[in-house]
Design a protein around this motif. Structure first.
Motif, PDB file in Angstrom:
ATOM      1  N   UNK A 104      -1.850 -24.591   5.240  1.00  0.00           N
ATOM      2  CA  UNK A 104      -2.839 -25.555   4.796  1.00  0.00           C
ATOM      3  C   UNK A 104      -3.787 -25.800   5.955  1.00  0.00           C
ATOM      4  N   UNK A 105      -5.076 -25.527   5.703  1.00  0.00           N
ATOM      5  CA  UNK A 105      -6.057 -25.563   6.782  1.00  0.00           C
ATOM      6  C   UNK A 105      -6.667 -26.953   6.941  1.00  0.00           C
ATOM      7  N   UNK A 106      -5.832 -27.905   7.343  1.00  0.00           N
ATOM      8  CA  UNK A 106      -6.313 -29.223   7.727  1.00  0.00           C
ATOM      9  C   UNK A 106      -7.027 -29.096   9.080  1.00  0.00           C
ATOM     10  N   UNK A 107      -7.529 -30.238   9.586  1.00  0.00           N
ATOM     11  CA  UNK A 107      -8.081 -30.217  10.937  1.00  0.00           C
ATOM     12  C   UNK A 107      -7.017 -29.724  11.910  1.00  0.00           C
ATOM     13  N   UNK A 108      -5.769 -30.126  11.646  1.00  0.00           N
ATOM     14  CA  UNK A 108      -4.619 -29.559  12.347  1.00  0.00           C
ATOM     15  C   UNK A 108      -3.798 -28.818  11.299  1.00  0.00           C
ATOM     16  N   UNK A 109      -3.968 -27.505  11.170  1.00  0.00           N
ATOM     17  CA  UNK A 109      -3.322 -26.741  10.100  1.00  0.00           C
ATOM     18  C   UNK A 109      -1.802 -26.853  10.128  1.00  0.00           C
ATOM     19  N   UNK A 110      -1.210 -26.799   8.934  1.00  0.00           N
ATOM     20  CA  UNK A 110       0.241 -26.780   8.814  1.00  0.00           C
ATOM     21  C   UNK A 110       0.686 -25.426   8.282  1.00  0.00           C
ATOM     22  N   UNK A 111       1.923 -25.064   8.605  1.00  0.00           N
ATOM     23  CA  UNK A 111       2.473 -23.781   8.186  1.00  0.00           C
ATOM     24  C   UNK A 111       3.900 -23.983   7.690  1.00  0.00           C
ATOM     25  N   UNK A 112       4.294 -23.172   6.722  1.00  0.00           N
ATOM     26  CA  UNK A 112       5.666 -23.193   6.203  1.00  0.00           C
ATOM     27  C   UNK A 112       6.038 -21.786   5.769  1.00  0.00           C
ATOM     28  N   UNK A 113       7.264 -21.353   6.118  1.00  0.00           N
ATOM     29  CA  UNK A 113       7.787 -20.063   5.671  1.00  0.00           C
ATOM     30  C   UNK A 113       9.048 -20.346   4.873  1.00  0.00           C
ATOM     31  N   UNK A 114       9.038 -19.974   3.617  1.00  0.00           N
ATOM     32  CA  UNK A 114      10.125 -20.307   2.699  1.00  0.00           C
ATOM     33  C   UNK A 114      11.489 -19.878   3.236  1.00  0.00           C
ATOM     34  N   UNK A 115      12.386 -20.841   3.389  1.00  0.00           N
ATOM     35  CA  UNK A 115      13.745 -20.555   3.824  1.00  0.00           C
ATOM     36  C   UNK A 115      13.881 -20.161   5.275  1.00  0.00           C
ATOM     37  N   UNK A 116      12.778 -20.160   6.013  1.00  0.00           N
ATOM     38  CA  UNK A 116      12.808 -19.717   7.407  1.00  0.00           C
ATOM     39  C   UNK A 116      12.261 -20.783   8.350  1.00  0.00           C
ATOM     40  N   UNK A 117      11.092 -21.330   8.013  1.00  0.00           N
ATOM     41  CA  UNK A 117      10.423 -22.284   8.891  1.00  0.00           C
ATOM     42  C   UNK A 117       9.991 -23.494   8.087  1.00  0.00           C
ATOM     43  N   UNK A 118      10.519 -24.698   8.394  1.00  0.00           N
ATOM     44  CA  UNK A 118      10.090 -25.893   7.664  1.00  0.00           C
ATOM     45  C   UNK A 118       8.637 -26.226   7.972  1.00  0.00           C
ATOM     46  N   UNK A 119       8.009 -26.951   7.059  1.00  0.00           N
ATOM     47  CA  UNK A 119       6.595 -27.300   7.202  1.00  0.00           C
ATOM     48  C   UNK A 119       6.356 -28.061   8.501  1.00  0.00           C
ATOM     49  N   UNK A 120       5.373 -27.613   9.256  1.00  0.00           N
ATOM     50  CA  UNK A 120       5.033 -28.233  10.526  1.00  0.00           C
ATOM     51  C   UNK A 120       3.639 -27.798  10.948  1.00  0.00           C
ATOM     52  N   UNK A 195       3.492 -13.937   9.265  1.00  0.00           N
ATOM     53  CA  UNK A 195       2.753 -15.198   9.242  1.00  0.00           C
ATOM     54  C   UNK A 195       1.942 -15.377  10.520  1.00  0.00           C
ATOM     55  N   UNK A 196       2.540 -15.075  11.665  1.00  0.00           N
ATOM     56  CA  UNK A 196       1.833 -15.214  12.939  1.00  0.00           C
ATOM     57  C   UNK A 196       0.618 -14.297  12.993  1.00  0.00           C
ATOM     58  N   UNK A 197       0.747 -13.098  12.443  1.00  0.00           N
ATOM     59  CA  UNK A 197      -0.376 -12.161  12.429  1.00  0.00           C
ATOM     60  C   UNK A 197      -1.543 -12.737  11.640  1.00  0.00           C
ATOM     61  N   UNK A 198      -1.252 -13.303  10.475  1.00  0.00           N
ATOM     62  CA  UNK A 198      -2.312 -13.907   9.659  1.00  0.00           C
ATOM     63  C   UNK A 198      -2.989 -15.042  10.410  1.00  0.00           C
ATOM     64  N   UNK A 199      -2.196 -15.896  11.050  1.00  0.00           N
ATOM     65  CA  UNK A 199      -2.758 -17.045  11.778  1.00  0.00           C
ATOM     66  C   UNK A 199      -3.578 -16.582  12.976  1.00  0.00           C
ATOM     67  N   UNK A 200      -3.020 -15.699  13.781  1.00  0.00           N
ATOM     68  CA  UNK A 200      -3.695 -15.279  15.008  1.00  0.00           C
ATOM     69  C   UNK A 200      -4.962 -14.477  14.726  1.00  0.00           C
ATOM     70  N   UNK A 201      -4.996 -13.775  13.593  1.00  0.00           N
ATOM     71  CA  UNK A 201      -6.148 -12.953  13.267  1.00  0.00           C
ATOM     72  C   UNK A 201      -7.118 -13.633  12.300  1.00  0.00           C
ATOM     73  N   UNK A 202      -6.853 -14.894  11.965  1.00  0.00           N
ATOM     74  CA  UNK A 202      -7.691 -15.612  10.999  1.00  0.00           C
ATOM     75  C   UNK A 202      -9.036 -16.032  11.561  1.00  0.00           C
ATOM     76  N   UNK A 203      -9.115 -16.135  12.880  1.00  0.00           N
ATOM     77  CA  UNK A 203     -10.335 -16.620  13.493  1.00  0.00           C
ATOM     78  C   UNK A 203     -10.485 -18.123  13.446  1.00  0.00           C
ATOM     79  N   UNK A 204      -9.432 -18.823  12.991  1.00  0.00           N
ATOM     80  CA  UNK A 204      -9.489 -20.269  12.876  1.00  0.00           C
ATOM     81  C   UNK A 204      -8.679 -20.942  13.987  1.00  0.00           C
ATOM     82  N   UNK A 205      -9.112 -22.120  14.346  1.00  0.00           N
ATOM     83  CA  UNK A 205      -8.434 -22.886  15.378  1.00  0.00           C
ATOM     84  C   UNK A 205      -7.198 -23.561  14.800  1.00  0.00           C
ATOM     85  N   UNK A 206      -6.064 -23.495  15.485  1.00  0.00           N
ATOM     86  CA  UNK A 206      -4.851 -24.137  14.970  1.00  0.00           C
ATOM     87  C   UNK A 206      -4.391 -25.280  15.849  1.00  0.00           C
ATOM     88  N   UNK A 207      -5.124 -25.623  16.897  1.00  0.00           N
ATOM     89  CA  UNK A 207      -4.703 -26.684  17.813  1.00  0.00           C
ATOM     90  C   UNK A 207      -5.339 -28.022  17.451  1.00  0.00           C
TER      91      UNK A 207
END
Length: 207
Positions: A104-120, A195-207
């Motif tokens: 979810x691309x909020x000002x501070x994006x959140x990420x979740x991986x089903x059964x692997x990484x809780x939403x954060x 998931x990391x590949x999508x985030x790192x190559x998205x061109x969007x700021x995640x901090x």
């Protein structure tokens, strides 16, 4: 949306530009653990590391809408982004249509991986290092580092030298390639690396 520069894509400091922010069986061989993405054609371990290559192929300028093809050119993941909602939502689905994860691309994006990484927060999952030259990723309690090396981004364990990387991201025309060792897949890094590949190559700021 983004350039070829892996430093810019990851949001880390660039010293050159300080302004940039079928499982197989054998009686005499080890059978690899299956991925939740389905049976992958693992090569059997030999004296050197084996690799599985995934291609993120897109017809637009963004990896946020792409198909991920793995061994034998089989589609493993579909990545789609809805820009008509607020916040923008990126959904990753497995080959069978079940969810792999969401961003979810909020000002501070959140990420979740089903059964692997809780939403954060994505920036909490992969924070910049103190030097801002790399990103740290927590994977099942083990720290890894994503660091730019030449025109690619490598992943290695935090306490190991960069030369012992277990994954590598490279961008070419119309595709991003994720090269994973089978050791990394067996350690449960496949979904996180995608998931990391999508985030790192998205061109969007995640901090």
């Amino acid at each position: 949306m983004y350039a070829n520069n892996p430093y810019a894509q990851g949001g880390w400091y660039n010293p050159a530009n300080p302004q940039t922010i079928n499982t197989e069986r054998s009686a005499n061989t080890h059978v690899a653990q299956p991925s939740i993405l389905g049976a992958l054609p693992y090569p059997f371990p030999t004296s050197g590391p084996q690799h599985l290559v995934f291609h993120f192929t897109y017809s637009t300028t963004s990896i946020l809408n792409c198909s991920v093809y793995g061994p034998a050119s089989k589609k493993y993941v579909e990545v789609t982004t809805d820009i008509n909602r607020t916040p923008h939502l990126t959904v990753l689905r497995k080959y069978d249509g079940s969810p792999l994860g969401i961003i979810e691309w909020h000002q501070k994006p959140t990420v979740e991986i089903t059964g692997v990484l809780p939403r954060q927060y994505a920036g909490r999952w992969m924070p910049l290092s103190q030097s801002r030259s790399s990103r740290i990723m927590d994977a099942r309690g083990i720290k890894y580092v994503w660091a730019p090396v030449g025109d690619s981004v490598h992943l290695h364990q935090y306490n190991l030298p960069p030369t012992q990387h277990v994954a590598k991201i490279q961008r070419q025309s119309g595709t991003v390639t994720l090269d994973l060792t089978t050791e990394a897949v067996q350690a449960g890094l496949l979904e996180m690396a995608i998931m990391a590949t999508v985030i790192l190559q998205s061109g969007r700021n995640i901090d």
